[in-house]
Design a protein around this motif. Sequence first.
Motif, short mmCIF file in Angstrom:
data_model
loop_
_atom_site.label_atom_id
_atom_site.label_comp_id
_atom_site.label_asym_id
_atom_site.label_seq_id
_atom_site.Cartn_x
_atom_site.Cartn_y
_atom_site.Cartn_z
N TYR A 1 0.83 -1.19 0.00
CA TYR A 1 0.00 0.00 0.00
C TYR A 1 0.88 1.26 0.00
O TYR A 1 0.60 2.22 -0.73
CB TYR A 1 -0.95 0.00 1.20
N PHE B 1 2.17 1.71 -3.45
CA PHE B 1 1.07 2.20 -4.29
C PHE B 1 0.90 3.71 -4.13
O PHE B 1 0.74 4.44 -5.11
CB PHE B 1 -0.22 1.46 -3.94
N GLU B 2 0.96 4.18 -2.90
CA GLU B 2 0.78 5.61 -2.62
C GLU B 2 1.91 6.47 -3.18
O GLU B 2 1.71 7.65 -3.42
CB GLU B 2 0.64 5.84 -1.12
N LEU C 1 3.35 5.92 -6.11
CA LEU C 1 3.29 5.93 -7.57
C LEU C 1 2.75 7.27 -8.06
O LEU C 1 1.92 7.89 -7.39
CB LEU C 1 2.40 4.80 -8.08
N ALA D 1 0.43 9.94 -9.80
CA ALA D 1 -1.04 9.93 -9.90
C ALA D 1 -1.52 9.40 -11.24
O ALA D 1 -2.51 8.67 -11.30
CB ALA D 1 -1.59 11.34 -9.66
N ARG E 1 -1.35 5.61 -10.81
CA ARG E 1 -2.33 5.14 -9.80
C ARG E 1 -3.74 5.16 -10.37
O ARG E 1 -4.54 4.27 -10.11
CB ARG E 1 -2.27 6.03 -8.55
N ASN E 2 -4.06 6.18 -11.17
CA ASN E 2 -5.41 6.31 -11.72
C ASN E 2 -5.73 5.25 -12.77
O ASN E 2 -6.90 5.03 -13.08
CB ASN E 2 -5.61 7.71 -12.32
N ILE F 1 -4.59 2.01 -12.43
CA ILE F 1 -4.55 0.71 -11.77
C ILE F 1 -5.95 0.32 -11.30
O ILE F 1 -6.67 1.13 -10.73
CB ILE F 1 -3.56 0.74 -10.59
N THR G 1 -3.87 -3.01 -15.20
CA THR G 1 -4.51 -1.87 -15.82
C THR G 1 -5.45 -2.38 -16.91
O THR G 1 -5.35 -3.52 -17.32
CB THR G 1 -3.47 -0.91 -16.45
#
Length: 180
Positions: free
Chosen positions: A68, A71-72, A74, A76, A79-80, A82, A179
Amino acid sequence: SEITEIGAVVDLGELGSIRLLDTDYNGTGKKIWQFVNVLKGDEVVLGLPDDNNKGGYPSAEKVLDTLYDIFETLPAWLRNQIVDMEVPCYIPEKKEIESHSDPIFLLSATEMCQNRSYFAKEGRPLEFYTKNTPEFNDWHWLRSPSLGYSHNWGSVYYDGCVNYYITSSGLGVAPAFCTD
């Protein structure tokens, strides 16, 4: 992403690179990507996720917290793209495969085309690994628990060979994600 060539690498700058492993993760039609380099940071020590590793990967809180955090970090734009995926996980207590929903996760031994008798069959082999055995910059964890020893967990060595390692040791992670 419009990239469809299996094995294609995308540079993420300071975060390293990601590689396209398959364009149909477990029959979902989603692309699956994995970090090319093992992310060490503070090496992840699994410990026993719960009493005798009964819950397997879904209860491996230290690993899930690390993923997590990755992930944070990465960008934006990535992340958007994924999507949360239902990831097949072996639950030792139940001796069966259950799904666990995650946006970022570890690969299984099966997905890396390493069907060994000491791991359950979690998912299906990924196209990239049916044709390639890449080298890594460090050892890293898989999501597959050992079927024989509750204190051992799947790991990948420098040379891409899958085996298991004791959970009280610190190894890196090479997370995967999907994705559209």
